[in-house]
Write a protein that holds these residues in place. Structure first.
Motif, mmCIF file in Angstrom:
data_model
loop_
_atom_site.group_PDB
_atom_site.id
_atom_site.type_symbol
_atom_site.label_atom_id
_atom_site.label_comp_id
_atom_site.label_asym_id
_atom_site.label_seq_id
_atom_site.Cartn_x
_atom_site.Cartn_y
_atom_site.Cartn_z
ATOM 1 N N SER A 212 0.744 -1.205 0.381
ATOM 2 C CA SER A 212 -0.246 0.136 0.088
ATOM 3 C C SER A 212 1.047 1.106 -0.119
ATOM 4 O O SER A 212 0.657 2.210 0.597
ATOM 5 C CB SER A 212 -0.998 0.083 1.245
ATOM 6 N N HIS A 213 1.446 1.351 -1.016
ATOM 7 C CA HIS A 213 2.184 2.470 -1.711
ATOM 8 C C HIS A 213 3.178 2.776 -0.393
ATOM 9 O O HIS A 213 4.071 3.908 -0.581
ATOM 10 C CB HIS A 213 1.547 3.719 -1.330
ATOM 11 N N GLY A 214 3.724 2.144 0.945
ATOM 12 C CA GLY A 214 4.897 2.321 1.389
ATOM 13 C C GLY A 214 4.383 3.332 2.786
ATOM 14 O O GLY A 214 4.977 4.187 3.394
ATOM 15 N N ARG A 215 2.723 2.901 2.862
ATOM 16 C CA ARG A 215 2.310 3.989 3.815
ATOM 17 C C ARG A 215 1.712 3.613 5.001
ATOM 18 O O ARG A 215 1.666 2.588 5.082
ATOM 19 C CB ARG A 215 0.849 5.017 3.042
ATOM 20 N N GLU A 217 -0.552 2.919 7.261
ATOM 21 C CA GLU A 217 -1.735 3.285 7.903
ATOM 22 C C GLU A 217 -2.278 2.842 9.210
ATOM 23 O O GLU A 217 -1.845 1.751 10.043
ATOM 24 C CB GLU A 217 -2.565 2.346 6.880
ATOM 25 N N THR A 218 -2.719 4.477 10.229
ATOM 26 C CA THR A 218 -2.802 4.201 11.380
ATOM 27 C C THR A 218 -4.267 3.656 11.369
ATOM 28 O O THR A 218 -5.578 3.224 12.174
ATOM 29 C CB THR A 218 -2.445 5.108 12.054
ATOM 30 N N SER A 223 -11.586 6.839 4.871
ATOM 31 C CA SER A 223 -12.224 7.197 5.930
ATOM 32 C C SER A 223 -11.289 7.783 7.117
ATOM 33 O O SER A 223 -12.530 8.970 8.077
ATOM 34 C CB SER A 223 -13.073 5.999 6.419
ATOM 35 N N SER A 224 -10.420 8.018 7.099
ATOM 36 C CA SER A 224 -10.014 8.892 8.386
ATOM 37 C C SER A 224 -9.359 10.627 7.655
ATOM 38 O O SER A 224 -8.484 10.418 6.291
ATOM 39 C CB SER A 224 -8.598 8.239 8.550
ATOM 40 N N THR A 225 -8.902 11.396 8.403
ATOM 41 C CA THR A 225 -8.133 12.815 8.060
ATOM 42 C C THR A 225 -7.166 12.678 8.809
ATOM 43 O O THR A 225 -6.831 13.799 8.217
ATOM 44 C CB THR A 225 -9.618 14.009 8.663
ATOM 45 N N ASP A 226 -6.651 12.139 9.560
ATOM 46 C CA ASP A 226 -5.572 11.931 10.123
ATOM 47 C C ASP A 226 -4.470 11.348 8.965
ATOM 48 O O ASP A 226 -4.240 11.306 7.192
ATOM 49 C CB ASP A 226 -4.909 10.757 10.689
ATOM 50 N N ASP A 229 1.915 9.096 7.438
ATOM 51 C CA ASP A 229 3.446 8.808 6.602
ATOM 52 C C ASP A 229 3.634 7.906 5.356
ATOM 53 O O ASP A 229 3.397 6.357 5.762
ATOM 54 C CB ASP A 229 4.191 9.209 7.476
ATOM 55 N N TYR A 230 4.162 8.550 4.759
ATOM 56 C CA TYR A 230 4.954 7.542 3.562
ATOM 57 C C TYR A 230 6.056 7.188 3.890
ATOM 58 O O TYR A 230 7.154 7.813 3.621
ATOM 59 C CB TYR A 230 4.679 7.525 2.039
#
Length: 381
Positions: A212-215, A217-218, A223-226, A229-230
């Protein structure tokens, strides 16, 4: 040759639960990309496999690529693979700049030959990556022992063999990682899709980033505004939540699907074993074959094999050669300059013919296939 087959090579087994799960995911109106079905399918798969972690991907090929990256396999490294396989197995090391080294196969399971694998190990070897061919476990324990003795990674390409076992332990769970495919002709299917299982939390976390793009994910990215970071280079190897919904429904019935495949294979073998000119698939007693494919050997070789295939085609029965050796493809021979001495691989590839095999194959169809093969080999035919 493309035509409307009376008996195709495979048919997808589906029911209303498949339709209902996909419909429910669509009608939710959101979470089509990243959603709850992904986590549920991964949990189900890890439980089924007896592995600590499972991650789903958009294809088995993506999963293989991700595993190469996850273990930092790269330029200067070698990965031992069979040539008797789908090309994605061999290509995966190339994706990361490593070199696939072809070892020969053995005739019991059509998997890597431990003796030849041992002879191909060099100071550059990083991994052994066997293939469990067509639903049949390879000589897994012997190959794993070689990997352990030489401190090498043992990565199982179990794309064709979800549910197959050796002494009750599922293939894909013996090594550092196991890779599966959910492509349309596999034991269960989501159309396209793949998965990795591993007991390593480190590899699990790396693979989540890679797919997933080196992201980092928290939360659900969509659906999150947070801000997330990559932190590394990554790809879009994700399976969609709609696809995962289908995977859940398919995995729930895998035991029934395997039972139907094995029953049909047993009936077909009982009929074909009377024909002296061919050999039917067999596995050691402690191996559970799930018959993703049903492959016979035509003893006389390529000319007779091809004539049988053509004869069956005239009767509307689809057959196919799995596999032509990867090392003899234009890409590997002419572009990469591979010249390999793989006598068993080349001999088997001139004899093998995959016959129709799927859960809903009827006894009448099995009789028809067997009768046509018997007629082909009858005196004066």
């Amino acid at each position: 040759m493309t035509m409307d087959w009376k008996i195709p090579l495979f048919k997808i087994y589906w029911d209303e639960k498949d339709v209902g799960m996909v419909k429910e995911a669509i009608q939710r109106g959101m979470f089509w990309a990243i959603g709850p079905n992904i986590e549920k399918l991964e949990h189900m798969l890890s439980e089924y496999m007896g592995a600590k972690h499972a991650l789903v991907f958009n294809s088995g090929s993506s999963a293989l690529h991700a595993v190469m990256l996850g273990y930092n396999i790269g330029r200067g490294d070698e990965v031992i693979v069979p040539s008797f396989t789908f090309i994605a197995t061999a290509n995966a090391p190339l994706f990361v700049g490593a070199k696939p080294v072809f070892a020969d196969i053995e005739e019991k399971t059509f998997g890597l030959d431990p003796e030849d694998v041992n002879s191909k190990i060099t100071k550059r070897t990083r991994a052994i990556m066997p293939v469990h061919y067509g639903g049949a476990p390879c000589l897994t324990t012997e190959l794993k022992a070689i990997a352990e003795r030489h401190n090498l990674l043992f990565i199982e390409d179990a794309a064709e063999s979800l549910g197959a076992t050796v002494n009750g332990k599922k293939v894909g769970s013996f090594g550092d990682a196991g890779v599966f495919s959910f492509c349309s002709n596999k034991v269960i299917t989501t159309g396209e899709g793949g998965a990795v299982v591993t007991d390593s939390v480190d590899i699990y976390e790396k693979l989540k980033l890679i797919r997933s793009h080196g992201r980092a994910e928290t939360a659900n990215y969509f659906s999150s505004t947070d801000y997330m970071d990559y932190v590394t280079l990554g790809y879009n190897f994700r399976m969609s939540d709609i696809t995962a919904a289908l995977g859940i429904a398919q995995l729930e019935k895998i035991d029934a699907v395997i039972e139907m495949r094995r029953r049909n294979a047993e009936m077909l073998s009982a009929r074909l074993s009377r024909i002296a000119e061919i050999e039917v698939p067999r596995s050691p007693d402690n191996f559970l074959h799930v018959y993703q494919m049903y492959t016979i050997r035509v003893k006389e070789g390529k000319e007779k094999r091809d004539a049988l295939s053509a004869s069956l085609a005239k009767q509307g029965i689809m057959t196919k050669v799995f596999f032509h050796p990867v090392h003899q493809t234009h890409f590997y021979t002419d572009k990469l300059g591979y010249k390999c001495d793989l006598p068993i691989t080349e001999s088997l590839s001139r004899q093998v013919l995959t016959l129709p095999m799927y859960p809903t194959l009827s006894e009448r169809e099995i009789d028809f296939i067997a009768d046509q093969i018997a007629t082909f080999f009858s005196p004066g035919a």
